[in-house]
Design a protein around this motif. Structure first.
Motif, PDB file in Angstrom:
ATOM      1  N   PRO A  72       0.554  -1.208  -0.190  1.00  0.00           N
ATOM      2  CA  PRO A  72       0.504   0.321   0.162  1.00  0.00           C
ATOM      3  C   PRO A  72       0.638   1.091   0.128  1.00  0.00           C
ATOM      4  CG  PRO A  72      -0.407  -1.581   1.737  1.00  0.00           C
ATOM      5  CD  PRO A  72       0.600  -2.072   0.511  1.00  0.00           C
ATOM      6  N   ILE A  73       1.936   1.298   0.592  1.00  0.00           N
ATOM      7  CA  ILE A  73       3.415   2.161   0.483  1.00  0.00           C
ATOM      8  C   ILE A  73       3.827   2.522  -0.658  1.00  0.00           C
ATOM      9  CG2 ILE A  73       5.613   3.405   1.642  1.00  0.00           C
ATOM     10  CD1 ILE A  73       4.180   1.431   4.528  1.00  0.00           C
ATOM     11  N   LEU A  74       3.865   1.380  -1.413  1.00  0.00           N
ATOM     12  CA  LEU A  74       5.055   1.921  -2.924  1.00  0.00           C
ATOM     13  C   LEU A  74       3.387   2.628  -3.918  1.00  0.00           C
ATOM     14  CD1 LEU A  74       6.765  -1.920  -3.046  1.00  0.00           C
ATOM     15  CD2 LEU A  74       7.680   0.470  -3.143  1.00  0.00           C
ATOM     16  N   GLU A  75       2.385   1.990  -3.679  1.00  0.00           N
ATOM     17  CA  GLU A  75       0.845   2.324  -4.062  1.00  0.00           C
ATOM     18  C   GLU A  75       1.092   3.876  -4.134  1.00  0.00           C
ATOM     19  OE1 GLU A  75      -1.640  -0.369  -3.934  1.00  0.00           O
ATOM     20  OE2 GLU A  75      -0.757  -2.239  -4.296  1.00  0.00           O
ATOM     21  N   CYS A  76       1.133   4.325  -2.733  1.00  0.00           N
ATOM     22  CA  CYS A  76       1.054   5.888  -2.880  1.00  0.00           C
ATOM     23  C   CYS A  76       1.750   6.600  -3.154  1.00  0.00           C
ATOM     24  CB  CYS A  76       0.966   5.722  -1.744  1.00  0.00           C
ATOM     25  SG  CYS A  76      -0.681   7.246  -0.686  1.00  0.00           S
ATOM     26  N   LEU A  77       3.474   6.089  -3.178  1.00  0.00           N
ATOM     27  CA  LEU A  77       4.179   6.493  -3.183  1.00  0.00           C
ATOM     28  C   LEU A  77       4.057   6.984  -5.201  1.00  0.00           C
ATOM     29  CD1 LEU A  77       6.786   4.934  -1.290  1.00  0.00           C
ATOM     30  CD2 LEU A  77       5.943   7.262  -1.597  1.00  0.00           C
ATOM     31  N   LEU A  78       3.701   5.497  -6.057  1.00  0.00           N
ATOM     32  CA  LEU A  78       3.796   5.761  -7.285  1.00  0.00           C
ATOM     33  C   LEU A  78       2.570   6.714  -7.991  1.00  0.00           C
ATOM     34  CD1 LEU A  78       4.498   4.391 -10.347  1.00  0.00           C
ATOM     35  CD2 LEU A  78       2.717   2.404 -10.048  1.00  0.00           C
ATOM     36  N   ARG A  79       1.533   6.438  -7.123  1.00  0.00           N
ATOM     37  CA  ARG A  79       0.365   7.492  -7.636  1.00  0.00           C
ATOM     38  C   ARG A  79       0.682   9.159  -7.047  1.00  0.00           C
ATOM     39  NH1 ARG A  79      -3.240   4.639  -4.518  1.00  0.00           N
ATOM     40  NH2 ARG A  79      -4.395   2.689  -5.548  1.00  0.00           N
ATOM     41  N   GLU A  80       1.675   8.973  -6.706  1.00  0.00           N
ATOM     42  CA  GLU A  80       2.477  10.524  -6.198  1.00  0.00           C
ATOM     43  C   GLU A  80       3.591  11.203  -6.863  1.00  0.00           C
ATOM     44  OE1 GLU A  80       2.916  11.110  -1.701  1.00  0.00           O
ATOM     45  OE2 GLU A  80       0.878  10.399  -1.572  1.00  0.00           O
ATOM     46  N   GLY A  81       3.673  10.030  -7.587  1.00  0.00           N
ATOM     47  CA  GLY A  81       4.996  10.324  -8.658  1.00  0.00           C
ATOM     48  C   GLY A  81       6.442  10.583  -7.668  1.00  0.00           C
ATOM     49  N   ILE A  82       6.569  10.051  -6.341  1.00  0.00           N
ATOM     50  CA  ILE A  82       7.479   9.889  -5.444  1.00  0.00           C
ATOM     51  C   ILE A  82       8.610   9.056  -6.785  1.00  0.00           C
ATOM     52  CG2 ILE A  82       8.895   9.026  -3.604  1.00  0.00           C
ATOM     53  CD1 ILE A  82       6.214  11.404  -2.377  1.00  0.00           C
ATOM     54  N   ILE A  83       7.864   8.226  -6.908  1.00  0.00           N
ATOM     55  CA  ILE A  83       8.921   6.631  -7.585  1.00  0.00           C
ATOM     56  C   ILE A  83       8.507   6.411  -8.650  1.00  0.00           C
ATOM     57  CG2 ILE A  83       9.562   5.749  -5.106  1.00  0.00           C
ATOM     58  CD1 ILE A  83       7.266   3.275  -6.193  1.00  0.00           C
ATOM     59  N   THR A  84       9.144   5.909  -9.685  1.00  0.00           N
ATOM     60  CA  THR A  84       8.730   5.906 -11.056  1.00  0.00           C
ATOM     61  C   THR A  84       7.466   4.487 -11.057  1.00  0.00           C
ATOM     62  OG1 THR A  84      10.756   4.935 -11.969  1.00  0.00           O
ATOM     63  CG2 THR A  84      10.277   7.083 -11.293  1.00  0.00           C
ATOM     64  N   GLU A  85       7.313   3.974 -12.357  1.00  0.00           N
ATOM     65  CA  GLU A  85       6.707   2.105 -12.776  1.00  0.00           C
ATOM     66  C   GLU A  85       7.960   1.916 -12.766  1.00  0.00           C
ATOM     67  OE1 GLU A  85       3.626   0.190 -12.963  1.00  0.00           O
ATOM     68  OE2 GLU A  85       3.284   2.563 -13.005  1.00  0.00           O
ATOM     69  N   GLY A  86       9.232   2.259 -13.198  1.00  0.00           N
ATOM     70  CA  GLY A  86      10.255   1.649 -12.458  1.00  0.00           C
ATOM     71  C   GLY A  86      10.567   0.537 -11.814  1.00  0.00           C
ATOM     72  N   GLU A  87      10.670   1.510 -11.012  1.00  0.00           N
ATOM     73  CA  GLU A  87      11.135   1.534  -9.405  1.00  0.00           C
ATOM     74  C   GLU A  87      10.330   1.101  -9.203  1.00  0.00           C
ATOM     75  OE1 GLU A  87      13.860   5.761  -8.549  1.00  0.00           O
ATOM     76  OE2 GLU A  87      11.638   5.190  -8.786  1.00  0.00           O
ATOM     77  N   TYR A  88       8.813   0.997  -9.170  1.00  0.00           N
ATOM     78  CA  TYR A  88       8.264   0.587  -8.768  1.00  0.00           C
ATOM     79  C   TYR A  88       7.878  -1.188  -9.187  1.00  0.00           C
ATOM     80  CZ  TYR A  88       3.448  -1.603  -7.374  1.00  0.00           C
ATOM     81  OH  TYR A  88       2.024  -2.267  -6.837  1.00  0.00           O
ATOM     82  N   LYS A  89       7.874  -1.567 -10.328  1.00  0.00           N
ATOM     83  CA  LYS A  89       8.379  -2.769 -11.375  1.00  0.00           C
ATOM     84  C   LYS A  89       9.135  -3.655 -10.600  1.00  0.00           C
ATOM     85  CE  LYS A  89       5.622  -2.167 -15.116  1.00  0.00           C
ATOM     86  NZ  LYS A  89       5.614  -2.023 -16.366  1.00  0.00           N
ATOM     87  N   LEU A  90      10.529  -2.972 -10.004  1.00  0.00           N
ATOM     88  CA  LEU A  90      11.889  -3.703  -9.707  1.00  0.00           C
ATOM     89  C   LEU A  90      12.090  -3.679  -8.547  1.00  0.00           C
ATOM     90  CD1 LEU A  90      15.229  -4.108  -9.915  1.00  0.00           C
ATOM     91  CD2 LEU A  90      14.838  -1.438  -8.833  1.00  0.00           C
ATOM     92  N   ILE A  91      11.345  -2.871  -7.649  1.00  0.00           N
ATOM     93  CA  ILE A  91      10.977  -3.096  -6.144  1.00  0.00           C
ATOM     94  C   ILE A  91      10.261  -4.280  -5.992  1.00  0.00           C
ATOM     95  CG2 ILE A  91       9.712  -2.229  -3.782  1.00  0.00           C
ATOM     96  CD1 ILE A  91      11.333   0.549  -4.694  1.00  0.00           C
ATOM     97  N   SER A  93       9.488  -6.819  -7.900  1.00  0.00           N
ATOM     98  CA  SER A  93       9.766  -8.016  -8.791  1.00  0.00           C
ATOM     99  C   SER A  93      10.519  -9.323  -7.604  1.00  0.00           C
ATOM    100  CB  SER A  93      11.190  -7.721  -9.528  1.00  0.00           C
ATOM    101  OG  SER A  93      11.542  -6.816  -8.522  1.00  0.00           O
ATOM    102  N   ASP A  94      11.029  -8.421  -6.096  1.00  0.00           N
ATOM    103  CA  ASP A  94      11.279  -9.029  -4.997  1.00  0.00           C
ATOM    104  C   ASP A  94      10.160 -10.013  -4.431  1.00  0.00           C
ATOM    105  OD1 ASP A  94      12.985 -10.156  -2.980  1.00  0.00           O
ATOM    106  OD2 ASP A  94      14.140  -9.292  -4.318  1.00  0.00           O
ATOM    107  N   ALA A  95      10.206 -11.302  -4.029  1.00  0.00           N
ATOM    108  CA  ALA A  95       9.385 -11.734  -3.333  1.00  0.00           C
ATOM    109  C   ALA A  95       9.582 -11.889  -1.933  1.00  0.00           C
ATOM    110  CB  ALA A  95       9.570 -13.670  -4.047  1.00  0.00           C
ATOM    111  N   LYS A  96      10.973 -11.126  -1.405  1.00  0.00           N
ATOM    112  CA  LYS A  96      10.390 -11.530   0.063  1.00  0.00           C
ATOM    113  C   LYS A  96      10.537  -9.922  -0.035  1.00  0.00           C
ATOM    114  CE  LYS A  96      14.040 -15.106  -0.103  1.00  0.00           C
ATOM    115  NZ  LYS A  96      15.624 -15.259   0.773  1.00  0.00           N
ATOM    116  N   LEU A  97       9.416 -10.248   1.328  1.00  0.00           N
ATOM    117  CA  LEU A  97       9.028  -9.055   1.494  1.00  0.00           C
ATOM    118  C   LEU A  97      10.795  -7.698   2.203  1.00  0.00           C
ATOM    119  CD1 LEU A  97       6.810  -6.848   3.079  1.00  0.00           C
ATOM    120  CD2 LEU A  97       6.742  -8.442   5.167  1.00  0.00           C
ATOM    121  N   ALA A  98      11.177  -8.361   3.339  1.00  0.00           N
ATOM    122  CA  ALA A  98      12.280  -7.990   3.468  1.00  0.00           C
ATOM    123  C   ALA A  98      12.896  -6.874   2.450  1.00  0.00           C
ATOM    124  CB  ALA A  98      13.270  -8.397   4.820  1.00  0.00           C
TER     125      ALA A  98
END
Length: 139
Positions: A72-91, A93-98
């Motif tokens: 939910p935090i990542l989705e907000c950061l993406l909507r607000e333009g703080i992170i890019t779509e590429g950064e969102y996908k990169l983050i 892509s990892d299966a582990k929460l940590a």
């Protein structure tokens, strides 16, 4: 439906809507500001740690170990333009929460103080018990 339309026609939930007052950024949840968010904002802006990035660095290990969900935090950061779509996908892509949390902290801290403060606010909104616990440890 509980969403607000802002620039570029994007729909943001109320928790993502910025309200600028007294040169501080306050984020509203509906019509009331969440107390936890305000407390982290105060701490992040200097009352005890000096900055949002300082708060994130100080509590990095605990945030990585104890945060229940980053999505939910990542989705907000993406909507607000703080992170890019590429950064969102990169983050995401990892299966582990940590690892997702670690990558998020790294990306946000590289973006600067405003982004760090916003992440602190989102942590307080989405995980208030964690943030309150971290604040108690600081005292």
């Amino acid at each position: 439906n509980g969403s607000l339309t802002v620039q570029h026609g994007s729909n943001l939930p109320p928790s993502c809507f910025p309200c600028f007052t007294n040169h501080h950024i306050a984020f509203l949840q509906g019509s009331e500001m969440k107390a936890g968010s305000a407390a982290v904002q105060d701490e992040a802006q200097g009352s005890s740690t000096g900055s949002g990035s300082t708060f994130l660095l100080k509590h990095r290990v605990a945030i990585i170990q104890r945060l229940v969900s980053i999505n939910p935090i990542l989705e907000c950061l993406l909507r607000e333009g703080i992170i890019t779509e590429g950064e969102y996908k990169l983050i995401m892509s990892d299966a582990k929460l940590a690892e997702k949390i670690r990558k998020t902290l790294n990306v946000i801290m590289l973006k600067g103080e405003k982004s760090s403060i916003r992440l602190c606010q989102l942590l307080a909104e989405k995980e208030p018990h964690l943030v309150q616990s971290l604040q108690r440890q600081s005292n």
